[in-house]
Scaffold this motif. Structure first.
Motif, PDB file in Angstrom:
ATOM      1  N   SER A  87       0.542  -0.696  -0.017  1.00 34.29           N
ATOM      2  CA  SER A  87      -0.132  -0.237   0.132  1.00 34.29           C
ATOM      3  C   SER A  87       0.701   1.255   0.431  1.00 34.29           C
ATOM      4  CB  SER A  87      -0.969  -0.033   0.573  1.00 34.29           C
ATOM      5  OG  SER A  87      -1.547   1.683   1.659  1.00 34.29           O
ATOM      6  N   THR A  88       0.852   2.082  -0.659  1.00 34.74           N
ATOM      7  CA  THR A  88       1.317   3.454  -0.898  1.00 34.74           C
ATOM      8  C   THR A  88       1.046   3.913  -0.099  1.00 34.74           C
ATOM      9  OG1 THR A  88       1.537   3.193  -3.141  1.00 34.74           O
ATOM     10  CG2 THR A  88       1.430   5.218  -2.585  1.00 34.74           C
ATOM     11  N   LYS A  89      -0.132   3.975   0.535  1.00 34.66           N
ATOM     12  CA  LYS A  89      -1.013   5.217   1.146  1.00 34.66           C
ATOM     13  C   LYS A  89       0.015   4.531   3.019  1.00 34.66           C
ATOM     14  CE  LYS A  89      -5.003   6.159   4.128  1.00 34.66           C
ATOM     15  NZ  LYS A  89      -5.391   5.232   5.124  1.00 34.66           N
ATOM     16  N   PHE A  90      -0.025   3.437   3.026  1.00 33.90           N
ATOM     17  CA  PHE A  90       0.588   3.504   3.603  1.00 33.90           C
ATOM     18  C   PHE A  90       2.057   3.464   4.789  1.00 33.90           C
ATOM     19  CE2 PHE A  90       3.934   0.216   5.972  1.00 33.90           C
ATOM     20  CZ  PHE A  90       3.356   0.701   7.704  1.00 33.90           C
ATOM     21  N   TRP A  91       2.786   3.194   3.301  1.00 38.12           N
ATOM     22  CA  TRP A  91       4.010   3.629   3.271  1.00 38.12           C
ATOM     23  C   TRP A  91       4.293   5.371   3.784  1.00 38.12           C
ATOM     24  CZ3 TRP A  91       7.668   0.456   4.924  1.00 38.12           C
ATOM     25  CH2 TRP A  91       8.510  -0.652   4.233  1.00 38.12           C
ATOM     26  N   LYS A  92       3.297   6.033   2.850  1.00 39.68           N
ATOM     27  CA  LYS A  92       3.695   7.402   3.168  1.00 39.68           C
ATOM     28  C   LYS A  92       3.086   7.931   4.055  1.00 39.68           C
ATOM     29  CE  LYS A  92       1.783   9.216  -1.235  1.00 39.68           C
ATOM     30  NZ  LYS A  92       1.142  10.118  -2.186  1.00 39.68           N
ATOM     31  N   GLU A  93       2.172   6.960   4.958  1.00 38.41           N
ATOM     32  CA  GLU A  93       1.563   7.280   5.948  1.00 38.41           C
ATOM     33  C   GLU A  93       3.039   7.304   7.535  1.00 38.41           C
ATOM     34  OE1 GLU A  93      -2.038   6.597   7.192  1.00 38.41           O
ATOM     35  OE2 GLU A  93      -2.921   7.383   5.854  1.00 38.41           O
ATOM     36  N   PHE A  94       3.728   5.983   7.276  1.00 36.14           N
ATOM     37  CA  PHE A  94       4.369   4.875   7.852  1.00 36.14           C
ATOM     38  C   PHE A  94       6.091   5.598   7.800  1.00 36.14           C
ATOM     39  CE2 PHE A  94       7.656   2.322   8.787  1.00 36.14           C
ATOM     40  CZ  PHE A  94       7.418   1.742  10.122  1.00 36.14           C
ATOM     41  N   ILE A  95       6.514   6.141   6.370  1.00 32.88           N
ATOM     42  CA  ILE A  95       7.212   7.174   6.021  1.00 32.88           C
ATOM     43  C   ILE A  95       7.274   8.642   6.975  1.00 32.88           C
ATOM     44  CG2 ILE A  95       9.218   8.228   4.837  1.00 32.88           C
ATOM     45  CD1 ILE A  95       8.318   5.801   3.305  1.00 32.88           C
ATOM     46  N   GLU A  96       5.882   9.352   7.297  1.00 32.64           N
ATOM     47  CA  GLU A  96       5.970  10.563   7.475  1.00 32.64           C
ATOM     48  C   GLU A  96       5.560  10.381   8.953  1.00 32.64           C
ATOM     49  OE1 GLU A  96       5.121  14.467   6.845  1.00 32.64           O
ATOM     50  OE2 GLU A  96       5.085  13.650   5.243  1.00 32.64           O
ATOM     51  N   HIS A  97       5.250   9.344   9.287  1.00 35.35           N
ATOM     52  CA  HIS A  97       5.471   9.203  10.730  1.00 35.35           C
ATOM     53  C   HIS A  97       6.726   9.143  11.162  1.00 35.35           C
ATOM     54  CE1 HIS A  97       3.383   8.183  14.875  1.00 35.35           C
ATOM     55  NE2 HIS A  97       4.663   7.325  14.485  1.00 35.35           N
ATOM     56  N   SER A  98       7.620   8.577  10.726  1.00 34.32           N
ATOM     57  CA  SER A  98       9.253   8.396  11.981  1.00 34.32           C
ATOM     58  C   SER A  98       9.183   9.012  11.774  1.00 34.32           C
ATOM     59  CB  SER A  98       9.446   7.122  10.260  1.00 34.32           C
ATOM     60  OG  SER A  98       7.875   6.097  10.689  1.00 34.32           O
ATOM     61  N   ILE A  99       9.841  10.093  10.377  1.00 39.18           N
ATOM     62  CA  ILE A  99       9.887  11.320  10.184  1.00 39.18           C
ATOM     63  C   ILE A  99       9.755  12.318  11.427  1.00 39.18           C
ATOM     64  CG2 ILE A  99      10.905  13.533   8.752  1.00 39.18           C
ATOM     65  CD1 ILE A  99      10.376  11.729   5.965  1.00 39.18           C
ATOM     66  N   GLU A 100       8.674  12.521  11.409  1.00 43.01           N
ATOM     67  CA  GLU A 100       7.987  14.148  12.307  1.00 43.01           C
ATOM     68  C   GLU A 100       8.264  13.095  14.419  1.00 43.01           C
ATOM     69  OE1 GLU A 100       6.613  16.811  11.816  1.00 43.01           O
ATOM     70  OE2 GLU A 100       7.288  16.109  10.217  1.00 43.01           O
ATOM     71  N   GLU A 101       8.001  12.013  14.402  1.00 42.89           N
ATOM     72  CA  GLU A 101       8.741  11.209  14.946  1.00 42.89           C
ATOM     73  C   GLU A 101       9.823  11.054  16.152  1.00 42.89           C
ATOM     74  OE1 GLU A 101       7.812   6.521  17.541  1.00 42.89           O
ATOM     75  OE2 GLU A 101       9.007   6.853  15.471  1.00 42.89           O
ATOM     76  N   GLU A 102      10.976  11.102  14.957  1.00 43.89           N
ATOM     77  CA  GLU A 102      12.194  11.801  14.924  1.00 43.89           C
ATOM     78  C   GLU A 102      12.935  12.935  15.033  1.00 43.89           C
ATOM     79  OE1 GLU A 102      16.167  10.250  16.187  1.00 43.89           O
ATOM     80  OE2 GLU A 102      14.043   9.046  15.258  1.00 43.89           O
ATOM     81  N   ILE A 103      12.038  13.964  14.117  1.00 46.58           N
ATOM     82  CA  ILE A 103      12.288  15.269  14.570  1.00 46.58           C
ATOM     83  C   ILE A 103      11.476  15.023  16.436  1.00 46.58           C
ATOM     84  CG2 ILE A 103      11.755  17.329  13.912  1.00 46.58           C
ATOM     85  CD1 ILE A 103      11.105  16.711  11.242  1.00 46.58           C
ATOM     86  N   GLY A 104      10.867  14.882  16.561  1.00 46.11           N
ATOM     87  CA  GLY A 104      10.186  15.534  18.194  1.00 46.11           C
ATOM     88  C   GLY A 104      11.100  14.805  18.779  1.00 46.11           C
ATOM     89  N   THR A 105      11.688  14.058  18.553  1.00 48.81           N
ATOM     90  CA  THR A 105      12.421  13.214  19.260  1.00 48.81           C
ATOM     91  C   THR A 105      13.677  13.702  19.579  1.00 48.81           C
ATOM     92  OG1 THR A 105      11.877  11.338  19.759  1.00 48.81           O
ATOM     93  CG2 THR A 105      14.120  11.189  20.289  1.00 48.81           C
TER      94      THR A 105
END
Length: 178
Positions: A87-105
């Motif tokens: 799923s493209t939708k999954f990967w987009k959301e997963f990567i976006e979430h990972s980036i945002e989580e890491e920026i926040g961390t």
């Protein structure tokens, strides 16, 4: 229950236990697929579990031929065909979430405030995009789909030109390396 199961697998990983019997490998592969199916039918907000499943699937293995220790088959083989990973939708959301989580961390969440902060954000984004792009390749995501996912994120976060050039060089963006 799934968090407990994933934590126990992670405990094995932390203790250096990576090799499973064929029976254990099959059962765990089946259960990881069931976990993914539950997440696949939800609103996909449980990215922590998915991230754990991906990491664990690339950690544990069986040896196909006991006489050849290099013939490892990782659990990833058991889950890579799951519809979630197509799923493209999954990967987009997963990567976006990972980036945002890491920026926040990293406590770099105030993008735009300072040039030094932006440079650090670029590095954090790049450091997330590289292994996650590799994960997509390993999970059989077609190159054109990876480009569709990675390209907008590269633009959104305005990563440095040298980092963009690295993605171009390996064919993960539309533009060709010069």
């Amino acid at each position: 229950m799934r968090h407990f199961f994933l934590q126990k697998l992670n405990d094995l990983r932390s203790n250096g236990i990576f090799k499973f019997s064929k029976t254990t490998y099959g059962l765990i592969g089946k259960y990881l697929n069931e976990i993914l199916s539950i997440l696949n039918t939800s609103d996909m907000n449980d990215f922590y579990s998915v991230k754990s499943v991906i990491i664990l699937s690339q950690t544990f293995y069986i040896i196909n031929n006991e006489n050849d220790n290099n013939n490892k088959v990782y659990l990833q083989k058991e889950i890579q065909v799951h519809p979630l990973f197509k799923s493209t939708k999954f990967w987009k959301e997963f990567i976006e979430h990972s980036i945002e989580e890491e920026i926040g961390t990293s406590k770099l969440g105030n993008k735009g405030k300072a040039t030094a902060n932006n440079c650090k954000i670029d590095n954090v984004v790049f450091a997330q995009l590289v292994p996650l792009s590799d994960n997509m390749v390993e999970f059989g995501v077609p190159l054109n789909q990876i480009k569709e996912i990675i390209g907008p994120l590269i633009d959104k976060y305005s990563i440095q030109q040298v980092q963009k050039d690295m993605f171009k060089a390996i064919g993960l963006t539309e533009e060709q390396a010069q």
